[in-house]
Write an enzyme that holds these catalytic residues in place. Sequence first.
Site, mmCIF file in Angstrom:
data_model
loop_
_atom_site.group_PDB
_atom_site.id
_atom_site.type_symbol
_atom_site.label_atom_id
_atom_site.label_comp_id
_atom_site.label_asym_id
_atom_site.label_seq_id
_atom_site.Cartn_x
_atom_site.Cartn_y
_atom_site.Cartn_z
ATOM 1 N N ARG A 147 0.858 -1.177 0.000
ATOM 2 C CA ARG A 147 0.000 0.000 0.000
ATOM 3 C C ARG A 147 0.901 1.237 0.000
ATOM 4 O O ARG A 147 2.036 1.179 0.462
ATOM 5 C CB ARG A 147 -0.908 0.008 1.231
ATOM 6 C CG ARG A 147 -1.837 -1.202 1.359
ATOM 7 C CD ARG A 147 -2.632 -1.122 2.659
ATOM 8 N NE ARG A 147 -3.566 -2.227 2.800
ATOM 9 C CZ ARG A 147 -3.294 -3.376 3.428
ATOM 10 N NH1 ARG A 147 -2.087 -3.566 3.967
ATOM 11 N NH2 ARG A 147 -4.205 -4.324 3.520
ATOM 12 N N LYS A 170 -1.924 -2.754 8.008
ATOM 13 C CA LYS A 170 -3.042 -2.303 8.833
ATOM 14 C C LYS A 170 -3.069 -3.067 10.154
ATOM 15 O O LYS A 170 -2.689 -4.229 10.235
ATOM 16 C CB LYS A 170 -4.363 -2.509 8.084
ATOM 17 C CG LYS A 170 -4.531 -1.599 6.867
ATOM 18 C CD LYS A 170 -5.891 -1.815 6.225
ATOM 19 C CE LYS A 170 -6.097 -0.854 5.050
ATOM 20 N NZ LYS A 170 -7.417 -1.060 4.392
ATOM 21 N N HIS A 238 -2.808 3.217 -5.873
ATOM 22 C CA HIS A 238 -3.432 1.992 -5.381
ATOM 23 C C HIS A 238 -3.702 1.012 -6.518
ATOM 24 O O HIS A 238 -3.701 -0.208 -6.312
ATOM 25 C CB HIS A 238 -4.730 2.306 -4.641
ATOM 26 C CG HIS A 238 -5.296 1.117 -3.916
ATOM 27 N ND1 HIS A 238 -4.711 0.601 -2.772
ATOM 28 C CD2 HIS A 238 -6.369 0.331 -4.177
ATOM 29 C CE1 HIS A 238 -5.400 -0.457 -2.369
ATOM 30 N NE2 HIS A 238 -6.418 -0.630 -3.195
ATOM 31 N N ARG A 241 -0.979 -1.569 -6.908
ATOM 32 C CA ARG A 241 -1.120 -2.718 -6.000
ATOM 33 C C ARG A 241 -2.199 -3.667 -6.519
ATOM 34 O O ARG A 241 -2.045 -4.884 -6.499
ATOM 35 C CB ARG A 241 -1.457 -2.209 -4.600
ATOM 36 C CG ARG A 241 -1.861 -3.276 -3.584
ATOM 37 C CD ARG A 241 -2.064 -2.606 -2.228
ATOM 38 N NE ARG A 241 -2.989 -3.330 -1.367
ATOM 39 C CZ ARG A 241 -2.634 -4.253 -0.486
ATOM 40 N NH1 ARG A 241 -1.361 -4.592 -0.372
ATOM 41 N NH2 ARG A 241 -3.542 -4.839 0.278
ATOM 42 N N HIS A 264 -4.068 -9.059 3.606
ATOM 43 C CA HIS A 264 -5.505 -9.017 3.869
ATOM 44 C C HIS A 264 -5.826 -9.831 5.119
ATOM 45 O O HIS A 264 -5.320 -10.937 5.292
ATOM 46 C CB HIS A 264 -6.292 -9.582 2.686
ATOM 47 C CG HIS A 264 -6.359 -8.645 1.520
ATOM 48 N ND1 HIS A 264 -6.692 -9.062 0.247
ATOM 49 C CD2 HIS A 264 -6.150 -7.305 1.425
ATOM 50 C CE1 HIS A 264 -6.680 -8.022 -0.568
ATOM 51 N NE2 HIS A 264 -6.355 -6.955 0.124
ATOM 52 N N TYR A 273 -10.290 -10.299 -6.392
ATOM 53 C CA TYR A 273 -9.411 -10.350 -7.551
ATOM 54 C C TYR A 273 -9.766 -11.504 -8.482
ATOM 55 O O TYR A 273 -9.444 -11.465 -9.668
ATOM 56 C CB TYR A 273 -7.960 -10.428 -7.103
ATOM 57 C CG TYR A 273 -7.508 -9.161 -6.433
ATOM 58 C CD1 TYR A 273 -7.334 -7.995 -7.160
ATOM 59 C CD2 TYR A 273 -7.307 -9.116 -5.061
ATOM 60 C CE1 TYR A 273 -6.950 -6.815 -6.546
ATOM 61 C CE2 TYR A 273 -6.925 -7.947 -4.438
ATOM 62 C CZ TYR A 273 -6.751 -6.796 -5.183
ATOM 63 O OH TYR A 273 -6.378 -5.635 -4.568
#
Length: 292
Positions: A147, A170, A238, A241, A264, A273
């Site tokens: 990211r 994250k 983004h 990515r 994730h 995806y």
Amino acid sequence: MNLPQAFAEHLARDRRRSVHTVRAYQATAERLLGFLQAHTGGPPVLEALTAADLRAFLAMRRGAESGAGIGNASAARELSAVRAFLGFAGVAVPRLAGPRVKKGVPRPISPDEVIALTDEVAEDRDEAWIGARDLAVLLLLYGAGLRIGEAVGLTGAVLPLGETLVVTGKRAKTRIVPLLPQVRAAVEDYVALCPYALGREAALFRGAKGGPLAPGLIRRAVQAARVRLGLPERTTPHALRHSFATHLLGRGADLRALQELLGHASLGSTQIYTAVDAAHLLDVYRNAHPRA
């Protein structure tokens, strides 16, 4: 030494561009001079170049005369190389909009568009170290799936680089991502050129005045390059990515492994995806299959 060779040396020595970029831009400069000589029937005079001449040159590259058949993204990159060459030669660049890439449903950026975008962002910087910085950040997004916040959040503790990189994502979750040789080389080029000391606790990527690099600077640079190249609005940091994930999946990557690479928390976030890749394949089928 002729002008295209001098241009190539400038790119390699002063701009620290990759061997691939230097070779491609020199070839564009040589093609332009050869085209102008044939087009005007005399020695090429760059100072007399007009927008009409550039349009004719791009039409030739698109295949109207030569059968080269390059696509919109490649034509946009060709125009970017011409602009860089004319700037090096001290010649005013005629105003000419770049080729437009057809808009459609959201989809990954093609590898051709990624190369055009990253080169354009790096070439637009006046200082070589800043161009190298932007290139390194963008390649971390596309080549390692980071990211934008993760990339600019790296510290000097990652140096010296190895074959993998520990990334904090994250919720402070860490993951290990592999580094392609091209990505590692881009970061190392930036480190070698950066005028600021890169301590272990300090930001790896710096702004022009030495502070931590703000993600907004990269976003604005990508937006400006996107406009110059005529790429669609979906071309964002983004999206690099996103393209990393989709291209890996299209080449057979395991969904669980992709989940780990992207950081994730749930597999559901990664499964989007599969739908994107299926939609992309359907587009290819519809455009290419004789019975579609």
